[in-house]
Design a protein around this motif. Structure first.
Motif, mmCIF file in Angstrom:
data_model
loop_
_atom_site.group_PDB
_atom_site.id
_atom_site.type_symbol
_atom_site.label_atom_id
_atom_site.label_comp_id
_atom_site.label_asym_id
_atom_site.label_seq_id
_atom_site.Cartn_x
_atom_site.Cartn_y
_atom_site.Cartn_z
ATOM 1 N N VAL A 1 0.851 -1.193 0.000
ATOM 2 C CA VAL A 1 0.000 0.000 0.000
ATOM 3 C C VAL A 1 0.885 1.241 0.000
ATOM 4 O O VAL A 1 2.070 1.165 0.307
ATOM 5 N N SER A 2 0.279 2.373 -0.342
ATOM 6 C CA SER A 2 1.005 3.635 -0.236
ATOM 7 C C SER A 2 0.676 4.281 1.107
ATOM 8 O O SER A 2 -0.150 3.780 1.864
ATOM 9 N N PHE A 3 1.316 5.415 1.366
ATOM 10 C CA PHE A 3 1.045 6.160 2.597
ATOM 11 C C PHE A 3 -0.128 7.132 2.439
ATOM 12 O O PHE A 3 -0.378 7.946 3.318
ATOM 13 N N GLN A 4 -0.870 7.042 1.330
ATOM 14 C CA GLN A 4 -1.925 8.008 1.053
ATOM 15 C C GLN A 4 -3.009 8.004 2.130
ATOM 16 O O GLN A 4 -3.393 9.054 2.643
ATOM 17 N N VAL A 5 -3.521 6.836 2.469
ATOM 18 C CA VAL A 5 -4.543 6.758 3.521
ATOM 19 C C VAL A 5 -3.955 7.229 4.846
ATOM 20 O O VAL A 5 -4.634 7.888 5.643
ATOM 21 N N GLY A 6 -2.681 6.927 5.075
ATOM 22 C CA GLY A 6 -2.015 7.399 6.283
ATOM 23 C C GLY A 6 -1.994 8.916 6.366
ATOM 24 O O GLY A 6 -2.150 9.492 7.445
ATOM 25 N N ALA A 7 -1.832 9.585 5.218
ATOM 26 C CA ALA A 7 -1.839 11.053 5.193
ATOM 27 C C ALA A 7 -3.206 11.596 5.590
ATOM 28 O O ALA A 7 -3.314 12.589 6.316
ATOM 29 N N VAL A 8 -4.263 10.939 5.129
ATOM 30 C CA VAL A 8 -5.630 11.346 5.485
ATOM 31 C C VAL A 8 -5.830 11.230 6.994
ATOM 32 O O VAL A 8 -6.326 12.154 7.654
ATOM 33 N N LEU A 9 -5.434 10.088 7.547
ATOM 34 C CA LEU A 9 -5.625 9.837 8.975
ATOM 35 C C LEU A 9 -4.728 10.734 9.826
ATOM 36 O O LEU A 9 -5.140 11.195 10.894
ATOM 37 N N PHE A 10 -3.521 10.982 9.369
ATOM 38 C CA PHE A 10 -2.612 11.871 10.089
ATOM 39 C C PHE A 10 -3.201 13.274 10.193
ATOM 40 O O PHE A 10 -3.130 13.913 11.247
ATOM 41 N N THR A 11 -3.799 13.744 9.102
ATOM 42 C CA THR A 11 -4.424 15.067 9.125
ATOM 43 C C THR A 11 -5.551 15.113 10.141
ATOM 44 O O THR A 11 -5.711 16.092 10.878
ATOM 45 N N GLY A 12 -6.350 14.055 10.200
ATOM 46 C CA GLY A 12 -7.419 13.989 11.187
ATOM 47 C C GLY A 12 -6.896 13.961 12.606
ATOM 48 O O GLY A 12 -7.407 14.662 13.484
ATOM 49 N N CYS A 13 -5.853 13.177 12.844
ATOM 50 C CA CYS A 13 -5.278 13.049 14.190
ATOM 51 C C CYS A 13 -4.612 14.333 14.661
ATOM 52 O O CYS A 13 -4.555 14.603 15.863
ATOM 53 N N MET A 14 -4.095 15.117 13.733
ATOM 54 C CA MET A 14 -3.377 16.343 14.096
ATOM 55 C C MET A 14 -4.223 17.602 13.965
ATOM 56 O O MET A 14 -4.124 18.513 14.783
ATOM 57 N N GLY A 15 -5.042 17.679 12.929
ATOM 58 C CA GLY A 15 -5.774 18.910 12.649
ATOM 59 C C GLY A 15 -7.239 18.885 13.004
ATOM 60 O O GLY A 15 -7.895 19.921 13.007
ATOM 61 N N GLY A 16 -7.778 17.690 13.262
ATOM 62 C CA GLY A 16 -9.182 17.583 13.604
ATOM 63 C C GLY A 16 -10.063 17.283 12.402
ATOM 64 O O GLY A 16 -9.603 17.199 11.263
ATOM 65 N N LYS A 17 -11.347 17.140 12.682
ATOM 66 C CA LYS A 17 -12.297 16.673 11.670
ATOM 67 C C LYS A 17 -12.461 17.647 10.504
ATOM 68 O O LYS A 17 -12.496 17.229 9.343
ATOM 69 N N ASN A 18 -12.565 18.948 10.791
ATOM 70 C CA ASN A 18 -12.791 19.919 9.715
ATOM 71 C C ASN A 18 -11.596 20.025 8.776
ATOM 72 O O ASN A 18 -11.754 20.071 7.554
ATOM 73 N N ALA A 19 -10.400 20.054 9.348
ATOM 74 C CA ALA A 19 -9.186 20.144 8.532
ATOM 75 C C ALA A 19 -9.040 18.918 7.643
ATOM 76 O O ALA A 19 -8.712 19.033 6.454
ATOM 77 N N ALA A 20 -9.293 17.747 8.207
ATOM 78 C CA ALA A 20 -9.134 16.516 7.436
ATOM 79 C C ALA A 20 -10.156 16.434 6.308
ATOM 80 O O ALA A 20 -9.809 16.091 5.173
ATOM 81 N N ALA A 21 -11.410 16.742 6.608
ATOM 82 C CA ALA A 21 -12.444 16.681 5.570
ATOM 83 C C ALA A 21 -12.170 17.713 4.474
ATOM 84 O O ALA A 21 -12.271 17.412 3.284
ATOM 85 N N LEU A 22 -11.808 18.933 4.870
ATOM 86 C CA LEU A 22 -11.538 19.993 3.895
ATOM 87 C C LEU A 22 -10.364 19.642 2.996
ATOM 88 O O LEU A 22 -10.396 19.871 1.779
ATOM 89 N N SER A 23 -9.318 19.060 3.579
ATOM 90 C CA SER A 23 -8.147 18.696 2.779
ATOM 91 C C SER A 23 -8.495 17.664 1.719
ATOM 92 O O SER A 23 -7.980 17.713 0.591
#
Length: 202
Positions: free
Chosen positions: A50-72
């Motif tokens: 697998v790539s780290f792409q899904v990891g980037a999505v989850l990392f954004t959620g873990c660090m920036g919260g729900k709004n930042a992750a969804a917006l990104s």
């Protein structure tokens, strides 16, 4: 309105998602049995498939919260379509543009939006802990695969997705085979996010 920190993390998440699309995830194996027998052996890199792409999505959620992750992720999908249509630039793994809706993997990209949102919601729901962040990251995988499989099923039923290789094979390739590697990536992301949040005092 979004807070400045959410907008910052949304931009970071967008950049990470684009960049991590082509970065393959590896684990490193130690040749312990060879070392115990007195034989030499180097450290081996083993692909998780697998790539780290899904990891980037989850990392954004873990660090920036729900709004930042969804917006990104909304921005990522919009850019993937618009950049190709206007400038011919591809940022998705298998192409780009409006025609990408006929790719079997497009439903999984759509799943990034609720995945990031859910991960961010759970990661900040209570006091920071490794268990909470790990649980949030693993829960974030669920919408990715639910949306992806639903898209495959509807796409095959209404025949807007190409017939080969078949629905069962597509679900196996895009979900079943991917989940073990993505679980390992999610655990690594949880460890990194926990350490960074502890370091940054939030």
């Amino acid at each position: 309105m979004f807070a400045p920190s959410e907008l910052l993390w949304a931009v970071i998440g967008l950049i990470l998602t684009i960049g991590c699309t082509w970065i393959e995830a590896f684990v490193f194996g130690l040749p312990i049995s060879e070392w115990l027998q007195g034989e030499g052996g180097g450290i081996e890199a083993i692909s998780l498939g697998v790539s780290f792409q899904v990891g980037a999505v989850l990392f954004t959620g873990c660090m920036g919260g729900k709004n930042a992750a969804a917006l990104s992720q909304i921005a990522y999908i919009a850019l993937g379509v618009l950049l190709f249509e206007f400038f011919g630039l591809e940022i998705f793994a298998h192409g780009a543009g409006i025609e990408y809706v006929q790719e079997p993997s497009f439903g999984y990209l759509l799943g990034f939006v609720p995945a990031g949102w859910l991960c961010g919601l759970l990661a900040f729901r209570s006091k920071r802990s490794l268990e909470r962040i790990g649980f949030a990251a693993l829960c974030g995988l669920v919408p990715v695969h639910l949306c992806g499989m639903a898209y495959l099923i509807v796409g095959y039923l209404f025949r807007w997705l190409p017939a080969p290789p078949g629905l069962g094979t597509a679900i196996m390739s895009y979900s079943i085979v991917q989940i073990p590697g993505q679980v390992m990536v999610s655990c690594a992301i949880a460890l990194i996010a926990f350490g960074l949040r502890k370091l940054l005092f939030y």
